[in-house]
Design a protein around this motif. Structure first.
Motif, short mmCIF file in Angstrom:
data_model
loop_
_atom_site.label_atom_id
_atom_site.label_comp_id
_atom_site.label_asym_id
_atom_site.label_seq_id
_atom_site.Cartn_x
_atom_site.Cartn_y
_atom_site.Cartn_z
N ALA A 153 -1.67 3.58 -21.33
CA ALA A 153 -1.06 4.16 -20.14
C ALA A 153 -1.13 3.01 -19.10
O ALA A 153 -2.28 2.47 -18.74
CB ALA A 153 -1.63 5.48 -19.78
N ILE A 154 0.03 2.88 -18.37
CA ILE A 154 0.05 1.93 -17.37
C ILE A 154 -0.78 2.49 -15.92
O ILE A 154 -0.98 1.74 -15.10
CB ILE A 154 1.52 1.20 -16.98
N SER A 155 -0.63 3.61 -16.04
CA SER A 155 -1.17 4.59 -14.67
C SER A 155 -2.01 5.76 -15.05
O SER A 155 -1.49 6.46 -16.32
CB SER A 155 0.12 5.03 -13.80
N THR A 156 -2.98 6.16 -14.60
CA THR A 156 -3.73 7.30 -14.62
C THR A 156 -3.22 8.73 -14.10
O THR A 156 -3.58 9.45 -14.36
CB THR A 156 -5.31 7.28 -14.22
N CYS A 157 -2.16 8.43 -13.14
CA CYS A 157 -1.40 9.24 -12.38
C CYS A 157 -0.36 9.82 -13.08
O CYS A 157 -0.50 11.09 -13.02
CB CYS A 157 -1.29 8.61 -11.16
N PHE A 158 0.70 9.05 -13.45
CA PHE A 158 1.83 9.59 -14.33
C PHE A 158 2.24 8.33 -14.97
O PHE A 158 2.61 7.12 -14.61
CB PHE A 158 2.67 9.78 -13.39
N SER A 159 2.51 8.41 -16.42
CA SER A 159 2.80 7.51 -17.32
C SER A 159 3.37 7.93 -18.63
O SER A 159 3.17 9.26 -18.82
CB SER A 159 1.62 6.55 -17.64
N THR A 160 3.86 7.32 -19.45
CA THR A 160 4.53 7.54 -20.56
C THR A 160 3.99 6.69 -21.59
O THR A 160 3.99 5.58 -21.74
CB THR A 160 5.93 7.54 -20.69
N THR B 89 5.02 4.55 -11.85
CA THR B 89 3.83 4.84 -10.68
C THR B 89 2.69 4.06 -11.28
O THR B 89 2.46 3.87 -12.51
CB THR B 89 3.51 6.39 -11.38
N PRO B 90 2.44 3.17 -10.22
CA PRO B 90 1.20 2.35 -10.43
C PRO B 90 -0.02 2.92 -10.29
O PRO B 90 -0.03 4.14 -9.75
CB PRO B 90 1.50 1.40 -9.31
N SER B 91 -1.20 2.48 -10.89
CA SER B 91 -2.47 2.92 -10.60
C SER B 91 -2.80 2.81 -8.99
O SER B 91 -2.18 2.00 -8.39
CB SER B 91 -3.45 2.33 -11.42
N ASP B 92 -3.79 3.74 -8.68
CA ASP B 92 -4.15 3.78 -7.30
C ASP B 92 -4.69 2.44 -6.76
O ASP B 92 -4.80 2.19 -5.33
CB ASP B 92 -5.11 4.67 -7.04
N ASP B 93 -5.12 1.30 -7.94
CA ASP B 93 -5.81 0.19 -7.44
C ASP B 93 -4.76 -0.91 -7.05
O ASP B 93 -5.09 -1.95 -6.29
CB ASP B 93 -6.74 -0.25 -8.46
N LEU B 94 -3.46 -0.62 -7.03
CA LEU B 94 -2.48 -1.41 -6.44
C LEU B 94 -2.12 -0.93 -5.24
O LEU B 94 -1.34 0.07 -4.80
CB LEU B 94 -1.42 -1.74 -7.50
N ALA B 95 -2.10 -2.01 -4.24
CA ALA B 95 -1.83 -1.57 -2.89
C ALA B 95 -0.15 -1.62 -2.48
O ALA B 95 0.34 -2.77 -2.39
CB ALA B 95 -2.47 -2.49 -1.55
N CYS B 96 0.49 -0.51 -2.62
CA CYS B 96 1.80 -0.43 -2.45
C CYS B 96 2.29 0.44 -1.31
O CYS B 96 1.61 1.30 -0.90
CB CYS B 96 2.46 0.36 -3.72
N GLU B 97 3.45 -0.09 -0.85
CA GLU B 97 4.01 0.99 0.31
C GLU B 97 4.68 1.96 -0.52
O GLU B 97 5.35 1.62 -1.61
CB GLU B 97 4.86 0.22 1.14
N LYS B 98 5.05 2.92 -0.03
CA LYS B 98 5.49 4.27 -0.65
C LYS B 98 6.68 4.86 0.43
O LYS B 98 6.86 4.84 1.40
CB LYS B 98 4.39 5.42 -0.79
N GLY B 99 7.64 5.01 -0.47
CA GLY B 99 9.01 5.62 0.31
C GLY B 99 9.63 6.56 -0.57
O GLY B 99 9.05 6.79 -1.68
N VAL B 100 10.97 7.19 -0.16
CA VAL B 100 11.57 7.99 -0.98
C VAL B 100 12.41 7.20 -2.17
O VAL B 100 13.13 6.18 -1.56
CB VAL B 100 12.29 8.86 -0.07
N TYR B 101 12.57 7.62 -3.41
CA TYR B 101 13.12 7.00 -4.34
C TYR B 101 14.58 7.77 -4.31
O TYR B 101 14.70 8.84 -4.51
CB TYR B 101 12.71 6.97 -5.53
N VAL B 102 15.53 6.81 -4.18
CA VAL B 102 16.97 7.38 -4.16
C VAL B 102 17.62 6.72 -5.02
O VAL B 102 17.66 5.67 -5.45
CB VAL B 102 17.71 7.01 -2.66
N ASP B 103 18.50 7.60 -6.14
CA ASP B 103 19.30 7.02 -7.12
C ASP B 103 20.33 7.95 -7.30
O ASP B 103 20.37 9.21 -6.83
CB ASP B 103 18.43 6.97 -8.51
N SER B 104 21.51 7.70 -7.98
CA SER B 104 22.77 8.41 -8.40
C SER B 104 22.18 9.71 -9.39
O SER B 104 23.09 10.73 -9.11
CB SER B 104 23.85 7.56 -8.86
N ASN B 105 21.19 9.45 -10.09
CA ASN B 105 20.85 10.65 -10.77
C ASN B 105 19.58 11.13 -10.22
O ASN B 105 18.73 10.56 -10.05
CB ASN B 105 20.26 10.01 -12.41
#
Length: 191
Positions: A74-81, A152-168
């Motif tokens: 899993a690439i993330s402990t939070c949400f992954s496939t 979704t990255p793991s928490d150890d990567l310092a990312c900025e977060k925003g709202v994801y917008v897509d046509s789907n």
């Protein structure tokens, strides 16, 4: 139309296009907001070994990708496939066949695409936990200013977060609250 109950299912989800957004709530599906993860690139020394370019058209590359996808961590402990190797292969063959890389230092297959000063990171496939910063810095160019993560990255990567917008739009039908508050469903596991 008779109602169908799924008593052994914790969650069902689907992606709906703009023309059917009013349809799925009639069946208990509700829209779920996804998170956009952006990693700002701070200039630092470029990694010494560039990733190897792979091709979805090469039999040996496909074999390597499929092997990693079948045994992926899993690439993330939070949400992954995981356990979706065939779906990953669809994306590698038909969507991103020219955007595949092998990062030897992390023993990982990477699906990424440059778009001007932005690097889109769609997936990192490995049999063990990887250092995403190492992967990112092996792929960025001199003019890359940010990386958009399509998972979704793991928490150890310092990312900025925003709202994801897509046509789907992601719709979810679930018992209780099973999804984390902030997440991005991996692009390469959307059927």
């Amino acid at each position: 139309m008779d109602s169908v109950e799924f008593v052994h299912v914790d969650v069902m989800y689907l992606y709906a296009n703009q023309s059917v957004l009013d349809f799925y709530p009639k069946f208990g599906f509700l829209p779920k907001q996804e998170t956009l993860y952006t990693y700002p690139v701070v200039k630092r020394e470029v990694e010494s070994s560039a990733p190897k370019k792979l091709s979805g058209h090469s039999a040996s590359d496909r074999h390597l990708i499929y092997q990693k996808a079948q045994n992926r961590s899993a690439i993330s402990t939070c949400f992954s496939t995981v356990h979706a190797a065939e779906l990953v292969m669809f994306y590698c063959l038909y969507v991103f066949s020219d955007h595949l890389y092998y990062v030897e230092k992390e023993d990982a297959i990477v699906i990424a695409q440059h778009e001007g000063s932005v690097l889109h990171l769609f997936d990192v496939i490995s049999e063990q936990k990887v250092d995403l910063e190492t992967v990112i810095h092996s792929l960025v160019s001199e003019n890359t200013t940010k990386v958009i993560l399509h998972f979704t990255p793991s928490d150890d990567l310092a990312c900025e977060k925003g709202v994801y917008v897509d046509s789907n739009v992601l719709f979810v039908r679930q018992e209780g609250e099973l999804f984390p508050k902030e997440f991005k469903h991996p692009t390469t596991s959307q059927a």
